[in-house]
Motif scaffolding. Structure first.
Motif, mmCIF file in Angstrom:
data_model
loop_
_atom_site.group_PDB
_atom_site.id
_atom_site.type_symbol
_atom_site.label_atom_id
_atom_site.label_comp_id
_atom_site.label_asym_id
_atom_site.label_seq_id
_atom_site.Cartn_x
_atom_site.Cartn_y
_atom_site.Cartn_z
ATOM 1 N N GLY A 1 0.789 -1.218 0.000
ATOM 2 C CA GLY A 1 0.000 0.000 0.000
ATOM 3 C C GLY A 1 0.824 1.272 0.000
ATOM 4 O O GLY A 1 0.279 2.354 -0.189
ATOM 5 N N ASP B 1 1.439 -2.003 -4.863
ATOM 6 C CA ASP B 1 -0.030 -2.086 -4.841
ATOM 7 C C ASP B 1 -0.490 -3.519 -4.604
ATOM 8 O O ASP B 1 -1.032 -4.177 -5.480
ATOM 9 C CB ASP B 1 -0.602 -1.563 -6.165
ATOM 10 N N ALA C 1 3.728 1.064 -6.437
ATOM 11 C CA ALA C 1 2.729 2.094 -6.162
ATOM 12 C C ALA C 1 3.108 3.378 -6.895
ATOM 13 O O ALA C 1 4.292 3.611 -7.187
ATOM 14 C CB ALA C 1 2.629 2.345 -4.667
ATOM 15 N N ASP D 1 0.794 3.248 5.535
ATOM 16 C CA ASP D 1 -0.612 3.402 5.167
ATOM 17 C C ASP D 1 -1.532 2.764 6.187
ATOM 18 O O ASP D 1 -2.731 3.056 6.204
ATOM 19 C CB ASP D 1 -0.880 2.787 3.788
ATOM 20 N N ASP E 1 -2.738 7.731 2.569
ATOM 21 C CA ASP E 1 -4.177 7.480 2.628
ATOM 22 C C ASP E 1 -4.654 6.784 1.359
ATOM 23 O O ASP E 1 -4.702 7.394 0.292
ATOM 24 C CB ASP E 1 -4.928 8.802 2.812
ATOM 25 N N ARG E 2 -5.025 5.530 1.489
ATOM 26 C CA ARG E 2 -5.533 4.793 0.338
ATOM 27 C C ARG E 2 -7.038 4.976 0.170
ATOM 28 O O ARG E 2 -7.683 4.248 -0.569
ATOM 29 C CB ARG E 2 -5.176 3.306 0.472
ATOM 30 N N ARG F 1 -1.670 11.246 -0.460
ATOM 31 C CA ARG F 1 -2.473 10.221 -1.157
ATOM 32 C C ARG F 1 -1.596 9.135 -1.746
ATOM 33 O O ARG F 1 -1.999 7.976 -1.799
ATOM 34 C CB ARG F 1 -3.336 10.878 -2.231
ATOM 35 N N ASP F 2 -0.417 9.484 -2.183
ATOM 36 C CA ASP F 2 0.570 8.495 -2.639
ATOM 37 C C ASP F 2 1.920 9.200 -2.723
ATOM 38 O O ASP F 2 2.049 10.377 -2.390
ATOM 39 C CB ASP F 2 0.161 7.834 -3.969
#
Length: 255
Positions: A25, A29, A127, A208, A228-229, A246-247
């Motif tokens: 995460g 991914d 990711a 995450d 934050d996923r 967010r990534d």
């Protein structure tokens, strides 16, 4: 995000001596693969339980149950936590238990098999932003560690093409061998910092999972970044994240 992502975190070699990443995460991914494996495992148990007790079957929720009870935790801890949420307590068992046994040890082992099969079947991608950030940090001479509860850590890093970008791996296998407590205990992050020769206050943690963010905060790390996923930003902050992205496309490396 793409090339127009807002930069929320800037990491400078002047300010930090190492960066510690969670794996699932954050760098890879794999969350959907893990969640699907947990669901396959728990739904089988819950169906058996419902039939035996004459109760309605309430399946494992891929989002709510995954994030609340198993995300970021060792397999055995995840088994205990989720089943306890449904009022189910199983014997601990041992590695000698048959595959179909209803014990914590047997279920944890079955989850491993389900995940391995899914990983081989579906593969895994880095990711967003992971490769670019890791390469940029390495160009600055920043030591990078992966700190993961996963015993599949090496296989996932290799499958995602990230293994050559990591200086140290503290994973589920090492934690078991050393007797380190899993997240939210800070032990695995502290072990990584110790092996890199870096004070926790000079290291950055990316996580995450709520348990992982809590571990970073409890370990006294200088900066804890929550990834934050989806819909967890406030919860990540409550557990101790200094900032939430967010990534990794929202993170930049600077000299």
């Amino acid at each position: 995000m793409g090339e127009h992502a807002t930069i929320r975190v800037r990491l400078s070699r002047r300010d930090w001596d190492a960066v510690l990443f969670d794996l699932d995460g954050v760098l890879a991914d794999t969350a959907r693969v893990h969640a699907a494996a947990w669901k396959a495992l728990f739904d089988e148990v819950l169906r058996r339980r419902a039939a035996e007790m004459g109760e309605p079957f309430r399946p494992f929720d891929l989002r709510a149950d995954y994030l609340a009870f198993v995300d970021g935790k060792r397999r055995e801890d995840g088994v205990r936590a989720f089943l306890a949420s449904r009022g189910i307590v199983l014997p601990e068992g041992s590695e000698a238990d048959p595959e179909e046994a209803l014990t914590v040890a047997a279920l944890a082992r079955r989850k491993q098999g389900l995940f391995t099969a899914a990983l081989e079947r579906e593969g895994v991608e880095p990711a967003p932003g992971a490769v670019a950030l890791m390469r940029a940090l390495r160009r600055l001479g920043m030591p990078l560690a992966v700190v993961s509860a996963s015993r599949n850590c090496a296989a996932v890093l290799a499958a995602a093409g990230l293994d050559g970008l990591v200086d140290l791996r503290v994973d589920g296998q090492m934690a078991a061998a050393l007797g380190l407590a899993g997240k939210p205990a800070p032990d695995t992050f502290l072990e990584a910092a110790r092996r890199l020769g870096v004070p926790p206050a000079r290291a950055v943690v990316f996580e995450d999972a709520l348990a992982g963010v809590e571990a970073g905060r409890r370990g006294g790390f200088g900066l804890v970044v929550g990834v934050d996923r989806g819909g967890q930003a406030e919860a990540l902050r409550r557990r101790g994240a200094d900032v939430v992205v967010r990534d990794l496309t929202e993170v930049a490396a600077e000299a």
